[in-house]
Enzyme design. Structure first.
Site, PDB file in Angstrom:
ATOM      1  CE  LYS A 109      -4.071  -2.290   1.686  1.00 16.60           C
ATOM      2  NZ  LYS A 109      -3.569  -3.691   1.763  1.00 16.60           N
ATOM      3  CG  ASP A 110       4.555   1.585   2.223  1.00 14.17           C
ATOM      4  OD1 ASP A 110       3.862   2.254   3.012  1.00 14.17           O
ATOM      5  OD2 ASP A 110       5.347   0.692   2.591  1.00 14.17           O
TER       6      ASP A 110
END
Ligand SMILES: *Cc1c(COP(=O)(O)O)cnc(C)c1O
Length: 487
Positions: A109-110
């Site tokens: 998700k970064d």
């Protein structure tokens, strides 16, 4: 190119506006008016020389009115990913692993959450208004931390993250409650992820009456329902293909399959968008854990959330309502029926799609499921056979990809987290001693495998706890209002 809602309202908005709003006023999700009208040159895109240039090209096409894309991409990624690569592609045995976990929180998700805050500040500047964007996010573990890391101390933004008190790992929890930053707040909710997510959705609908406006606050979402979350994920599908091209594994036009460990359906939907933009994608394999509502849907055309909720070793996929599926139903030609299906989902927890929509979807998407036992077996097997350490989510996808891998066609398994985020399951799977707590287990995993622990996870145990809130799900709205008034 404008954005419209999946639920049929007439209004069209630019990408910048869609990013600031998160969700459409009618409760639908924003989608490009037409994917075909993008006229994207996919072939030129995969010949770009760097992830940066490719990202600028893909994101400029998907979010055409967001200005300064080059600067935003640089701010998001430069120096933030360990090893300097956003999405390295590794050959492992007879397939490829696209490693998406080298960002600041060691979760995929970064990739999106490093750039979403940049989109938001840029979009606000373009709108020419003051005030503040308040991000509300429900998390099954990884989103929350990655969102806070992305928004931490970004001017003009504030963020409140809700997580299920018993639905995240000790490491995930430690990552969240130690988060620094003056504009971040974390709160546990008694219940599971769906409770937290439904609670956040309810706050959005209640606050649509403008009750936060007097405080100069506009709500937005960092969940994958935000188009600014989805668009950055499209980039790495192109990147994987460009790497296969560069290393001579494919020639332009050869189909490549992708197997994606799926929860909220954001990651795999990005692959579909890449395909619709012209990337030669063969199959998109949707890998589920024991919460196999999507596998059942792909097999039967019926989405039915009325079933037991299983807590698994791949908690970021423990989801019964996959929000982004609504976008696929729209892209697959669901039209005005999408709104009815979502109403049925809200009322009865169940809907059946038309045969035409189902046929469109199953042409590309293939289902698979993998329970905890097979997940752990897979981690052990991949470690023994290839000396490659995968996390539980990646293992679900690896296992499911077994069934679909074809000779002479590359299979790319998307790897969504570092093994160190789920140390108990991973250590157990490779036969390690499980005594002590998760932090001891992380140390032991280093000793046993020699695979380095990501920097952001080192020393987690001794970091100061800064957030201790825990509330009932009925109290989420009141909690948000208190936070808004306090500042
Ligand atoms: C969020 C997450 C997933 C699921 O991705 P979706 O986009 O929600 O389908 C898979 N693995 C990990 C580690 C995650 O954090």
């Amino acid at each position: 190119m404008k954005y419209q809602s999946t639920r049929g309202m007439d209004e069209r908005v630019g990408a910048a506006e869609a990013i600031l709003r998160g969700i459409a006023p009618d409760g639908g999700l924003y989608v490009p008016e037409s994917l075909d009208a993008l006229h994207f040159d996919a072939r030129a895109a995969v010949e770009e020389k760097s992830y940066h240039d490719l990202a600028v090209r893909v994101l400029s096409a998907l979010l055409p009115d967001v200005e300064n894309m080059d600067t935003l991409v640089r701010r998001a990624y430069e120096g933030k990913f360990a090893g300097g690569e956003v999405a390295p592609l590794k050959a492992v045995g007879d397939r490829y692993v696209l490693e998406l976990f080298h960002g600041p929180t060691s979760a995929f998700k970064d990739v999106a959450l490093s750039i979403l805050p940049q989109f938001m500040t840029q979009s606000r500047a373009q709108r020419g208004e003051g005030g503040e964007t308040l991000i509300l996010t429900a998390t099954s573990g990884d989103t929350g931390k990655a969102a806070m890391e992305g928004f931490c101390n970004v001017a003009g933004t504030r963020i409140i993250v809700f997580y299920p008190d018993s639905g995240v790992s000790a490491v995930q929890k430690a990552q969240m409650v130690t988060q620094e930053g003056d504009n971040v707040c974390v709160c546990a909710v008694r219940g599971n992820f769906d409770d937290a997510q439904s609670g956040v959705k309810k706050i959005f609908s209640v606050c649509a009456d403008g009750r936060l406006a007097p405080h100069g606050v506009e709500l937005s979402s960092a969940n994958s329902i935000n188009i600014g979350r989805l668009a950055p994920q499209v980039v790495y599908y192109f990147y994987a293909y460009s790497e296969l091209l560069r290393t001579g594994k494919v020639r332009w036009g050869d189909a490549v399959d992708f197997c994606v460990p799926t929860g909220n359906f954001g990651n795999i939907l990005a692959g579909y968008i890449a395909m619709r933009m012209g990337l030669p994608v063969g199959r998109l394999v949707c890998a589920s854990n024991a919460n196999d509502v999507l596998a059942d849907f792909l097999e039967t055309g019926v989405y039915d959330r009325n079933r037991p909720f299983h807590k698994t070793v791949s908690p970021s996929m423990d989801i019964l309502i996959s929000s982004n599926l609504e976008r696929l139903l729209h892209f697959a030609g669901g039209g005005s029926e999408v709104k009815d299906w979502m109403a049925q989902l809200a009322a009865d927890g169940r809907y059946r799609v038309s045969d035409a929509v189902r046929a469109h979807i199953t042409k590309v998407f293939a289902p698979g499921r993998c329970d905890d036992e097979k997940t752990c077996e897979t981690i052990g097997k991949v470690w023994r056979e290839h000396h490659y350490l995968c996390d539980t989510h990646t293992a679900v996808a690896w296992n499911v990809s077994d069934r679909y891998i074809e000779k002479d066609r590359p299979m790319v398994v998307l790897s969504t987290a570092s093994a160190y985020k789920f140390p108990a399951a991973v250590l157990g799977a490779i036969g390690g001693d499980l005594s002590g707590d998760e932090f001891d287990q992380m140390e032991r995993l280093v000793e046993l495998t020699g695979v380095p622990m990501p920097k952001n996870l080192q020393g987690l145990r001794t970091r100061a706890v800064r957030h201790e809130n825990c509330i009932e799900r009925e109290d989420m709205l009141a909690f948000v209002e208190r936070q808004v008034k306090r500042a």
